[in-house]
Design a protein around this motif. Structure first.
Motif, short mmCIF file in Angstrom:
data_model
loop_
_atom_site.label_atom_id
_atom_site.label_comp_id
_atom_site.label_asym_id
_atom_site.label_seq_id
_atom_site.Cartn_x
_atom_site.Cartn_y
_atom_site.Cartn_z
N SER A 48 9.45 34.50 -1.99
CA SER A 48 8.54 33.52 -1.41
C SER A 48 8.98 32.12 -1.83
CB SER A 48 7.11 33.75 -1.91
OG SER A 48 6.29 32.65 -1.59
N ILE A 49 9.05 31.21 -0.88
CA ILE A 49 9.44 29.84 -1.20
C ILE A 49 8.47 29.22 -2.21
CG2 ILE A 49 8.22 28.71 0.70
CD1 ILE A 49 10.83 26.91 0.92
N TYR A 50 7.23 29.71 -2.23
CA TYR A 50 6.22 29.15 -3.13
C TYR A 50 6.42 29.56 -4.59
CZ TYR A 50 4.18 28.24 1.37
OH TYR A 50 4.00 27.82 2.65
N ARG A 51 7.32 30.50 -4.84
CA ARG A 51 7.63 30.89 -6.22
C ARG A 51 8.99 30.37 -6.67
NH1 ARG A 51 5.73 37.12 -5.97
NH2 ARG A 51 3.50 36.71 -5.86
N ALA A 52 9.76 29.81 -5.76
CA ALA A 52 11.08 29.28 -6.10
C ALA A 52 10.92 27.98 -6.90
CB ALA A 52 11.89 29.02 -4.83
N VAL A 53 11.93 27.68 -7.70
CA VAL A 53 11.94 26.44 -8.49
C VAL A 53 13.16 25.63 -8.05
CG1 VAL A 53 12.12 25.43 -10.79
CG2 VAL A 53 10.77 27.51 -10.44
N PHE A 54 12.94 24.33 -7.79
CA PHE A 54 13.98 23.44 -7.32
C PHE A 54 14.15 22.28 -8.29
CE2 PHE A 54 12.44 25.56 -3.57
CZ PHE A 54 13.55 25.73 -2.76
N LEU A 55 15.38 21.79 -8.42
CA LEU A 55 15.64 20.51 -9.08
C LEU A 55 15.99 19.53 -7.98
CD1 LEU A 55 17.72 21.47 -12.23
CD2 LEU A 55 15.28 20.95 -12.06
N CYS A 56 15.32 18.37 -7.99
CA CYS A 56 15.46 17.40 -6.90
C CYS A 56 16.00 16.07 -7.40
CB CYS A 56 14.09 17.15 -6.26
SG CYS A 56 13.30 18.64 -5.63
N THR A 57 16.84 15.47 -6.60
CA THR A 57 17.29 14.10 -6.83
C THR A 57 17.06 13.33 -5.54
OG1 THR A 57 19.55 14.61 -6.19
CG2 THR A 57 19.04 14.72 -8.54
N GLY A 58 16.76 12.05 -5.69
CA GLY A 58 16.50 11.26 -4.51
C GLY A 58 16.72 9.79 -4.74
N VAL A 59 16.70 9.05 -3.65
CA VAL A 59 16.85 7.60 -3.69
C VAL A 59 15.77 6.99 -2.80
CG1 VAL A 59 18.35 5.65 -3.11
CG2 VAL A 59 19.34 7.77 -3.99
N ALA A 60 15.03 6.03 -3.38
CA ALA A 60 14.12 5.20 -2.59
C ALA A 60 14.89 3.93 -2.27
CB ALA A 60 12.85 4.89 -3.38
N HIS A 61 15.29 3.80 -1.02
CA HIS A 61 16.09 2.65 -0.59
C HIS A 61 15.11 1.57 -0.12
CE1 HIS A 61 19.39 0.34 0.98
NE2 HIS A 61 18.78 0.28 2.15
N LEU A 62 15.06 0.47 -0.87
CA LEU A 62 14.15 -0.64 -0.58
C LEU A 62 14.96 -1.88 -0.23
CD1 LEU A 62 11.87 0.06 -3.66
CD2 LEU A 62 11.47 0.78 -1.29
N ALA A 63 14.33 -2.88 0.31
CA ALA A 63 15.03 -4.09 0.76
C ALA A 63 15.79 -4.78 -0.36
CB ALA A 63 14.04 -5.07 1.39
N ASP A 64 15.26 -4.75 -1.58
CA ASP A 64 15.90 -5.47 -2.69
C ASP A 64 16.63 -4.57 -3.68
OD1 ASP A 64 13.41 -4.50 -3.38
OD2 ASP A 64 12.79 -6.27 -4.49
N GLY A 65 16.90 -3.32 -3.30
CA GLY A 65 17.67 -2.41 -4.14
C GLY A 65 17.20 -0.98 -4.00
N ASP A 66 17.84 -0.10 -4.75
CA ASP A 66 17.52 1.33 -4.71
C ASP A 66 16.92 1.78 -6.04
OD1 ASP A 66 18.67 1.47 -2.19
OD2 ASP A 66 20.60 2.23 -2.93
N LEU A 67 16.01 2.77 -5.96
CA LEU A 67 15.48 3.45 -7.15
C LEU A 67 15.96 4.88 -7.10
CD1 LEU A 67 11.79 2.15 -7.09
CD2 LEU A 67 13.58 1.52 -8.73
N PHE A 68 16.47 5.40 -8.23
CA PHE A 68 16.96 6.76 -8.30
C PHE A 68 15.93 7.63 -9.00
CE2 PHE A 68 20.50 4.11 -7.51
CZ PHE A 68 21.27 4.83 -6.63
N LEU A 69 15.69 8.83 -8.42
CA LEU A 69 14.59 9.67 -8.84
C LEU A 69 15.07 11.08 -9.16
CD1 LEU A 69 12.40 8.70 -5.77
CD2 LEU A 69 12.41 7.56 -8.00
#
Length: 124
Positions: A48-69
């Motif tokens: 079940s996808i609801y029991r799986a565990v994920f590690l996530c990386t992301g970027v919030a790309h904003l007008a004055d720069g990026d934030l890494f998550l």
């Protein structure tokens, strides 16, 4: 847009399967503020996808720069107000050296999908 990338489109992820997502970001006045792009990799699979565990990386790309998550994520069962908490691990341009935390809270599903509220807490 959220798109599962799993074996033969299955919702039973195995380790190494991915979830990809891209969302428009708007400010409190509902004006376009940027874009959030993320990839989550299953580290523990499940029938079940609801029991799986994920590690996530992301970027919030904003007008004055990026934030890494980064965050550990287990997909919530479909219900309103589920929240993911994670680390703000860096940034570029106006956010160079940024650190802090973020939350992403799901709203009530509608015909247009599930709205999210993303809040970034940048430490001084």
């Amino acid at each position: 847009m959220t798109r599962p990338i799993t074996r033969r489109g299955s919702l039973s992820p195995s380790a190494g399967d991915h979830l990809l997502a891209a969302h428009r970001l708007v400010d409190a006045a509902k004006r376009r503020a940027g874009r959030l792009e993320q990839v989550c990799t299953a580290v523990y699979g499940s029938r079940s996808i609801y029991r799986a565990v994920f590690l996530c990386t992301g970027v919030a790309h904003l007008a004055d720069g990026d934030l890494f998550l980064g965050a550990r994520f287990r997909p919530p069962r479909p219900e309103p107000a589920s929240t993911v908490r994670g680390a703000l691990t860096g940034g570029t341009a106006a956010y160079a050296g940024a650190r802090g935390t973020f939350t992403s809270t799901a709203g009530a599903p509608s015909r247009r999908g599930v709205p999210y509220t993303h809040t970034f807490h940048i430490l001084p």
